[in-house]
Write an enzyme that holds these catalytic residues in place. Structure first.
Site, PDB file in Angstrom:
ATOM      1  N   ASN A   1       0.870  -1.189   0.000  1.00  0.00           N
ATOM      2  CA  ASN A   1       0.000   0.000   0.000  1.00  0.00           C
ATOM      3  C   ASN A   1       0.901   1.231   0.000  1.00  0.00           C
ATOM      4  OD1 ASN A   1       0.557   0.894   2.838  1.00  0.00           O
ATOM      5  ND2 ASN A   1      -0.231  -1.148   3.255  1.00  0.00           N
TER       6      ASN A   1
ATOM      7  N   ASP B   1      -3.681  -6.269   4.937  1.00  0.00           N
ATOM      8  CA  ASP B   1      -4.687  -7.176   5.505  1.00  0.00           C
ATOM      9  C   ASP B   1      -4.689  -8.542   4.826  1.00  0.00           C
ATOM     10  OD1 ASP B   1      -5.615  -5.436   7.414  1.00  0.00           O
ATOM     11  OD2 ASP B   1      -7.077  -4.497   6.072  1.00  0.00           O
TER      12      ASP B   1
ATOM     13  N   LYS C   1       9.275 -16.743 -10.645  1.00  0.00           N
ATOM     14  CA  LYS C   1       8.466 -15.645 -11.160  1.00  0.00           C
ATOM     15  C   LYS C   1       7.267 -16.180 -11.972  1.00  0.00           C
ATOM     16  CE  LYS C   1       8.774 -11.689 -14.149  1.00  0.00           C
ATOM     17  NZ  LYS C   1       9.507 -11.120 -15.267  1.00  0.00           N
TER      18      LYS C   1
ATOM     19  N   PHE D   1      -4.266   3.209  14.579  1.00  0.00           N
ATOM     20  CA  PHE D   1      -4.574   4.195  13.529  1.00  0.00           C
ATOM     21  C   PHE D   1      -5.671   3.613  12.647  1.00  0.00           C
ATOM     22  CE2 PHE D   1      -1.338   7.628  13.453  1.00  0.00           C
ATOM     23  CZ  PHE D   1      -0.657   7.256  14.605  1.00  0.00           C
TER      24      PHE D   1
ATOM     25  N   LYS E   1     -13.112   0.034  15.452  1.00  0.00           N
ATOM     26  CA  LYS E   1     -11.768  -0.539  15.617  1.00  0.00           C
ATOM     27  C   LYS E   1     -11.238  -0.324  17.030  1.00  0.00           C
ATOM     28  CE  LYS E   1     -10.688  -0.343  10.838  1.00  0.00           C
ATOM     29  NZ  LYS E   1     -10.127   0.361   9.723  1.00  0.00           N
TER      30      LYS E   1
ATOM     31  N   LYS F   1     -10.357  -3.665  18.896  1.00  0.00           N
ATOM     32  CA  LYS F   1      -8.936  -3.927  19.151  1.00  0.00           C
ATOM     33  C   LYS F   1      -8.522  -3.486  20.549  1.00  0.00           C
ATOM     34  CE  LYS F   1      -7.901  -3.885  14.228  1.00  0.00           C
ATOM     35  NZ  LYS F   1      -6.854  -3.853  13.215  1.00  0.00           N
TER      36      LYS F   1
HETATM   37  N1  CTP Z   1      -3.417  -3.466  12.106  1.00  0.00           N
HETATM   38  C1  CTP Z   1      -2.798  -4.557  12.695  1.00  0.00           C
HETATM   39  N2  CTP Z   1      -2.697  -5.735  12.029  1.00  0.00           N
HETATM   40  C2  CTP Z   1      -3.237  -5.881  10.811  1.00  0.00           C
HETATM   41  C3  CTP Z   1      -3.905  -4.787  10.194  1.00  0.00           C
HETATM   42  C4  CTP Z   1      -3.968  -3.605  10.869  1.00  0.00           C
HETATM   43  O1  CTP Z   1      -2.322  -4.421  13.826  1.00  0.00           O
HETATM   44  N3  CTP Z   1      -3.123  -7.027  10.177  1.00  0.00           N
HETATM   45  C5  CTP Z   1      -3.499  -2.204  12.838  1.00  0.00           C
HETATM   46  C6  CTP Z   1      -2.948  -0.999  12.104  1.00  0.00           C
HETATM   47  O2  CTP Z   1      -1.596  -0.797  12.405  1.00  0.00           O
HETATM   48  C7  CTP Z   1      -3.824   0.126  12.641  1.00  0.00           C
HETATM   49  C8  CTP Z   1      -5.135  -0.535  12.925  1.00  0.00           C
HETATM   50  O3  CTP Z   1      -4.862  -1.939  13.052  1.00  0.00           O
HETATM   51  O4  CTP Z   1      -3.314   0.653  13.857  1.00  0.00           O
HETATM   52  C9  CTP Z   1      -6.217  -0.328  11.895  1.00  0.00           C
HETATM   53  O5  CTP Z   1      -5.875  -0.916  10.701  1.00  0.00           O
HETATM   54  P1  CTP Z   1      -6.901  -1.277   9.525  1.00  0.00           P
HETATM   55  O6  CTP Z   1      -6.220  -2.143   8.550  1.00  0.00           O
HETATM   56  O7  CTP Z   1      -7.470  -0.040   8.999  1.00  0.00           O
HETATM   57  O8  CTP Z   1      -7.987  -2.083  10.304  1.00  0.00           O
HETATM   58  P2  CTP Z   1      -8.699  -3.404   9.986  1.00  0.00           P
HETATM   59  O9  CTP Z   1      -9.137  -3.973  11.281  1.00  0.00           O
HETATM   60  O10 CTP Z   1      -7.814  -4.268   9.159  1.00  0.00           O
HETATM   61  O11 CTP Z   1     -10.015  -2.966   9.214  1.00  0.00           O
HETATM   62  P3  CTP Z   1     -10.335  -2.731   7.658  1.00  0.00           P
HETATM   63  O12 CTP Z   1      -9.115  -3.036   6.861  1.00  0.00           O
HETATM   64  O13 CTP Z   1     -11.460  -3.623   7.413  1.00  0.00           O
HETATM   65  O14 CTP Z   1     -10.719  -1.283   7.572  1.00  0.00           O
END
Ligand code: CTP
Length: 399
Positions: free
Chosen positions: A208, A277, A287, A322, A336, A340
């Site tokens: 990303n 994610d 490859k 975040f 979240k 979390k």
């Molecule tokens: N985060 C994490 N582990 C992951 C993905 C995210 O610890 N595998 C943490 C990020 O560092 C951030 C927070 O979770 O502090 C929110 O991340 P985000 O990816 O936006 O949240 P998700 O729960 O994955 O929700 P979504 O992608 O569905 O918005």
């Protein structure tokens, strides 16, 4: 204090004349001082006195057509590094504690998002009153700092505590804020930053556009304020800030292993990394070759959620997450925060132009466990980092 931008708020106490000297000394040390006055301060000192000494217009009335048109209090508040309220009367402390905004100074205080330093001055009976004590406790719980009044002969001829602290003492406190703000000494931060890379084959990966700037800015400011940092970073082009213990990683599971390893030895975890994610279910050894016009179907599986793993450990650490969202910003961030088990979440809208991932500035909302929301204006990431650290510190100090 060269280039330090200070707003000096003066409220209606007989000690207001000491604020005149304070402005003179601050300007002499190179600070840029703007003065804001409460409604009745003009009974003691005229705006012209402060204007002449500071070299800037004084913000003293809410209903001046020119000031209102420019939203003067918001502008002054946005540009300052520190708000010093000296002298602060019992009435001003009450307004500040309860969010009242009925004059220039109390309005500016509400609009100001940065650190606040208060030097009270009042009659000793007022100083000892439970209402004043509770207002002070409330302000302290939000991170406001105080320079306590001295004991001595008061304007009402009574001897006791309530006299505005000596100008030199207030000046020293302001100097220490700009010179060595070591307010994070002894606090250990574990910070993650940047994106993750989930390999698909030896030359391709899923990622990303996170630049890592936000997390690195937090790490730099912790260092600058005397704290200790372990910085766990995904791949970025940034130079690790000096003084931090730096750990690099690529994949989400590597980042998770590092976080879990270092969690025990930290007080605060700041998860600013944009952890991917999803990862490819199967990592191809060679490859992947194009097959004519045929598309490629990849099966993705979820990566480990680091914050959920931390929540499971019930570590008792202060945890900040975040949320970068493109829709339903506050609702998703709140979800979240709860899911979390976070103490604070920093939410930003990645669909807004000019802010977010690659940029040097950001516009965020900080939401705490109690669901209080603080919308910050667009600011450089360094300043957002400092404001976030102020909020973290205030929570750590809470009884
Ligand atoms: N985060 C994490 N582990 C992951 C993905 C995210 O610890 N595998 C943490 C990020 O560092 C951030 C927070 O979770 O502090 C929110 O991340 P985000 O990816 O936006 O949240 P998700 O729960 O994955 O929700 P979504 O992608 O569905 O918005």
């Amino acid at each position: 204090m060269k280039n330090a931008k200070i707003v000096l708020g003066v409220s209606a106490s007989i000690a207001a004349y000491k604020a005149v000297e304070l402005v003179r000394l601050l300007v002499k040390e190179g600070a840029e001082v703007r003065v804001a006055m409460s409604a009745n301060t003009g009974q003691f000192v005229t705006p012209l006195t402060f204007e002449a000494l500071s070299g800037h217009p004084v913000y003293h009335t809410l209903f001046d057509s020119q000031n209102s048109a420019e939203m003067e209090h918001i502008r002054v508040a946005e540009n300052a590094d520190l708000l010093v309220v000296a002298p602060a009367t019992a009435s001003m402390l009450g307004k500040m504690a309860h969010g009242l905004a009925d004059d220039a100074l109390s309005c500016l205080h509400l609009a100001f998002k940065g650190p606040v330093l208060v030097a009270p001055a009042m009659n000793e009976g007022m100083w000892g009153h439970l209402a004043v004590k509770e207002n002070i406790a409330l302000l302290k719980s939000r991170g406001v700092e105080f320079v306590d009044p001295e004991s001595g002969e008061l304007a009402c001829r009574v001897i006791g505590p309530g006299r505005l602290a000596d100008t030199a003492v207030i000046l020293d406190k302001i100097r220490s804020y700009f010179n060595q703000r070591n307010d994070l000494t002894g606090i250990r931060f574990l910070i993650t930053a940047g994106p993750t890379h989930e390999a698909i084959d030896p030359v391709r990966y899923l990622s990303n556009p996170s630049s890592g700037k936000m997390g690195y800015a937090v790490a730099e400011q912790v260092e600058a304020r005397g704290g200790e940092v372990v910085l766990i970073s995904g791949p970025t082009y940034l130079k690790p800030p000096s003084g931090v213990e730096f750990k690099s990683c690529k994949r989400a599971d590597e980042m998770n292993a590092l976080v879990q390893e270092h969690l025990e030895n930290c007080d605060v975890l700041v998860m600013s990394a944009a952890v991917g994610d999803f990862a490819a279910e199967k990592l191809e050894k060679e490859k992947i070759k194009k097959q004519g016009d045929e598309g490629l179907v990849l099966k993705l599986v979820p990566t480990i959620d680091i914050l959920l793993e931390v929540a499971k450990r019930n570590s008792g650490k202060l945890v900040v997450g975040f949320a970068a969202e493109s829709q339903n910003l506050l609702e998703s961030a709140l979800e979240k925060l709860k899911k979390k088990n976070l103490d604070l979440i920093v939410a930003n809208d990645i669909s807004a132009p000019g802010i977010g991932f690659q940029s040097d500035s950001n516009q965020v909302t900080i939401i705490d466990r109690e669901e209080n929301m603080e919308h910050l204006p667009l600011k450089p990431k360094r300043e957002i980092a400092d404001l976030l650290l102020d909020r973290i510190l205030a929570r750590l100090k809470r009884p």
